[in-house]
Design an enzyme around this catalytic site. Structure first.
Site, mmCIF file in Angstrom:
data_model
loop_
_atom_site.group_PDB
_atom_site.id
_atom_site.type_symbol
_atom_site.label_atom_id
_atom_site.label_comp_id
_atom_site.label_asym_id
_atom_site.label_seq_id
_atom_site.Cartn_x
_atom_site.Cartn_y
_atom_site.Cartn_z
ATOM 1 N N ARG A 12 49.034 1.723 -24.372
ATOM 2 C CA ARG A 12 49.037 1.339 -22.947
ATOM 3 C C ARG A 12 49.549 2.503 -22.099
ATOM 4 O O ARG A 12 49.992 3.535 -22.643
ATOM 5 C CB ARG A 12 49.896 0.099 -22.730
ATOM 6 C CG ARG A 12 51.362 0.356 -23.019
ATOM 7 C CD ARG A 12 52.172 -0.892 -22.764
ATOM 8 N NE ARG A 12 53.521 -0.526 -22.384
ATOM 9 C CZ ARG A 12 54.585 -1.271 -22.625
ATOM 10 N NH1 ARG A 12 54.436 -2.413 -23.259
ATOM 11 N NH2 ARG A 12 55.782 -0.887 -22.234
ATOM 12 N N GLY A 13 49.505 2.325 -20.798
ATOM 13 C CA GLY A 13 50.097 3.297 -19.878
ATOM 14 C C GLY A 13 49.563 4.710 -20.060
ATOM 15 O O GLY A 13 48.361 4.933 -20.260
ATOM 16 N N TYR A 145 68.319 7.908 -19.829
ATOM 17 C CA TYR A 145 66.909 8.330 -19.855
ATOM 18 C C TYR A 145 66.788 9.820 -19.505
ATOM 19 O O TYR A 145 66.101 10.586 -20.191
ATOM 20 C CB TYR A 145 66.146 7.464 -18.851
ATOM 21 C CG TYR A 145 64.657 7.734 -18.750
ATOM 22 C CD1 TYR A 145 63.789 7.280 -19.736
ATOM 23 C CD2 TYR A 145 64.128 8.410 -17.659
ATOM 24 C CE1 TYR A 145 62.423 7.505 -19.631
ATOM 25 C CE2 TYR A 145 62.765 8.636 -17.550
ATOM 26 C CZ TYR A 145 61.915 8.180 -18.532
ATOM 27 O OH TYR A 145 60.567 8.409 -18.430
ATOM 28 N N ILE A 178 54.375 7.797 -12.060
ATOM 29 C CA ILE A 178 52.982 7.481 -12.368
ATOM 30 C C ILE A 178 52.852 5.959 -12.409
ATOM 31 O O ILE A 178 53.775 5.260 -12.856
ATOM 32 C CB ILE A 178 52.571 8.085 -13.747
ATOM 33 C CG1 ILE A 178 53.036 9.552 -13.888
ATOM 34 C CG2 ILE A 178 51.068 7.933 -13.972
ATOM 35 C CD1 ILE A 178 52.412 10.550 -12.965
HETATM 36 P P1 NAI Z 1 54.977 2.275 -21.107
HETATM 37 O O1 NAI Z 1 56.250 1.501 -21.182
HETATM 38 O O2 NAI Z 1 53.767 1.667 -20.490
HETATM 39 O O3 NAI Z 1 54.564 2.802 -22.558
HETATM 40 C C1 NAI Z 1 55.505 3.283 -23.471
HETATM 41 C C2 NAI Z 1 54.881 3.306 -24.849
HETATM 42 O O4 NAI Z 1 55.881 3.737 -25.786
HETATM 43 C C3 NAI Z 1 54.410 1.924 -25.296
HETATM 44 O O5 NAI Z 1 53.198 2.050 -25.993
HETATM 45 C C4 NAI Z 1 55.504 1.488 -26.243
HETATM 46 O O6 NAI Z 1 55.062 0.586 -27.243
HETATM 47 C C5 NAI Z 1 55.889 2.831 -26.854
HETATM 48 N N1 NAI Z 1 57.206 2.781 -27.482
HETATM 49 C C6 NAI Z 1 58.393 2.514 -26.904
HETATM 50 N N2 NAI Z 1 59.362 2.504 -27.841
HETATM 51 C C7 NAI Z 1 58.774 2.759 -29.039
HETATM 52 C C8 NAI Z 1 59.222 2.864 -30.360
HETATM 53 N N3 NAI Z 1 60.509 2.689 -30.703
HETATM 54 N N4 NAI Z 1 58.333 3.148 -31.342
HETATM 55 C C9 NAI Z 1 57.032 3.321 -31.040
HETATM 56 N N5 NAI Z 1 56.528 3.225 -29.797
HETATM 57 C C10 NAI Z 1 57.398 2.936 -28.809
HETATM 58 O O7 NAI Z 1 55.390 3.618 -20.357
HETATM 59 P P2 NAI Z 1 54.528 4.801 -19.753
HETATM 60 O O8 NAI Z 1 54.795 4.828 -18.331
HETATM 61 O O9 NAI Z 1 53.150 4.803 -20.254
HETATM 62 O O10 NAI Z 1 55.352 6.035 -20.382
HETATM 63 C C11 NAI Z 1 54.864 6.859 -21.437
HETATM 64 C C12 NAI Z 1 55.803 8.045 -21.566
HETATM 65 O O11 NAI Z 1 55.798 8.772 -20.342
HETATM 66 C C13 NAI Z 1 57.252 7.652 -21.838
HETATM 67 O O12 NAI Z 1 57.836 8.576 -22.721
HETATM 68 C C14 NAI Z 1 57.878 7.753 -20.467
HETATM 69 O O13 NAI Z 1 59.251 8.006 -20.553
HETATM 70 C C15 NAI Z 1 57.124 8.926 -19.877
HETATM 71 N N6 NAI Z 1 57.122 8.980 -18.439
HETATM 72 C C16 NAI Z 1 56.568 7.988 -17.673
HETATM 73 C C17 NAI Z 1 56.565 8.108 -16.300
HETATM 74 C C18 NAI Z 1 55.961 7.074 -15.394
HETATM 75 O O14 NAI Z 1 56.078 7.227 -14.185
HETATM 76 N N7 NAI Z 1 55.304 6.078 -15.893
HETATM 77 C C19 NAI Z 1 57.174 9.260 -15.631
HETATM 78 C C20 NAI Z 1 57.711 10.230 -16.516
HETATM 79 C C21 NAI Z 1 57.671 10.089 -17.869
#
Ligand code: NAI
Length: 239
Positions: A12-13, A145, A178
């Site tokens: 996702r995401g 974080y 994002i």
């Molecule tokens: P999200 O919450 O939609 O997706 C996070 C993903 O990481 C999910 O697929 C989840 O299952 C997986 N995940 C979390 N803990 C896990 C674990 N212990 N083992 C395996 N998988 C695990 O978040 P999003 O927004 O897609 O974020 C993706 C990355 O981008 C993250 O590292 C986040 O910190 C980073 N990020 C996101 C931003 C945003 O604005 N959305 C901004 C800057 C960084």
């Protein structure tokens, strides 16, 4: 290109957008997911979905075995999986802090170390770590974080030095805000305050981060390593 690519948290995401972009470029893409069923879209794209919690060493090992059996050794790793547990310092429990570090930093270390074995043997590879603008600029209420995301910069740059002569690049992408589930948790007031600080005056799209990851994973980016690339509409300028 038909390389074996692994995107952690690719269900996702941002991770889903990255998987889509890399599969679209012709790569054999595997993603990890933690629970439920992987999105149908990925199945239709021919992606392999493996169940894996990156905080569990045995699950990481098992996931790599499954990917290697299906696609061969991992040539491109995108360490994207991450969590947040936002709260002010005095309310932040030891568990809030350590859980975030255990996932975002130690989990990333775990998958990178495992992927690097095959890359070292092949003397080629691409590693992309997903950090955040707040790792560089800091953010009130996100000390855990931000610390974990800042640590990825030191980690990634160390790996660039250690692995660079073996044809392996390691770069860090620092997205700003994002539009994903993670940022949809913010209140309208928080979104308004953040928006005022973004020169581009909008949130980013997952595809915009994915395009940067796809480039860093490509042949064209062979001479880029140890870089921290912001994809943040200018939010983090100067950091
Ligand atoms: P999200 O919450 O939609 O997706 C996070 C993903 O990481 C999910 O697929 C989840 O299952 C997986 N995940 C979390 N803990 C896990 C674990 N212990 N083992 C395996 N998988 C695990 O978040 P999003 O927004 O897609 O974020 C993706 C990355 O981008 C993250 O590292 C986040 O910190 C980073 N990020 C996101 C931003 C945003 O604005 N959305 C901004 C800057 C960084």
């Amino acid at each position: 290109m038909s390389r074996s690519v692994l995107v952690t948290g690719g269900n996702r995401g941002l991770g889903l957008a990255m998987a889509r972009a890399l599969a679209g470029a012709g790569d054999k893409v595997a993603i990890t997911y933690r629970s439920g069923e992987p999105p149908q879209e990925l199945v239709e794209l021919g992606c392999l979905a493996v169940k894996c919690d990156i905080t569990e060493p045995e699950q990481v090992e098992q996931a790599f075995k499954e990917v290697e059996d299906a696609h061969g050794r991992v040539e491109v790793l995108v360490a994207n999986a991450g969590i947040n547990r936002d709260t002010l310092l005095l309310r932040m429990s030891e568990e809030d802090f350590s859980t975030v570090l255990e996932t975002n930093l130690v989990g990333t270390f775990r998958v990178v170390k495992r992927a690097s074995k095959g890359m070292l043997r092949a003397r080629t590879g691409r590693i992309v770590l997903i950090s955040s603008v707040v790792g560089l600029a800091g953010s009130a209420g996100q000390a855990n974080y931000a610390a974990s995301k800042a640590a990825l910069v030191g980690f990634g740059r160390s790996l660039s030095r250690e692995l660079g002569s073996r044809g392996i690049t390691c770069n860090v992408v620092a997205p700003g805000f994002i539009d994903t589930d993670m940022t949809r948790e913010l209140t309208d007031e928080q979104r308004k305050v953040i928006m005022e600080k973004i020169p581009a005056a909008r949130y980013g799209e997952p595809d915009e981060v994915a395009a940067t990851v796809r480039f860093l994973a490509s042949e064209e980016a062979a001479y880029i390593t140890g870089a921290v690339i912001p994809v943040d509409g200018g939010l983090g300028m100067g950091h």
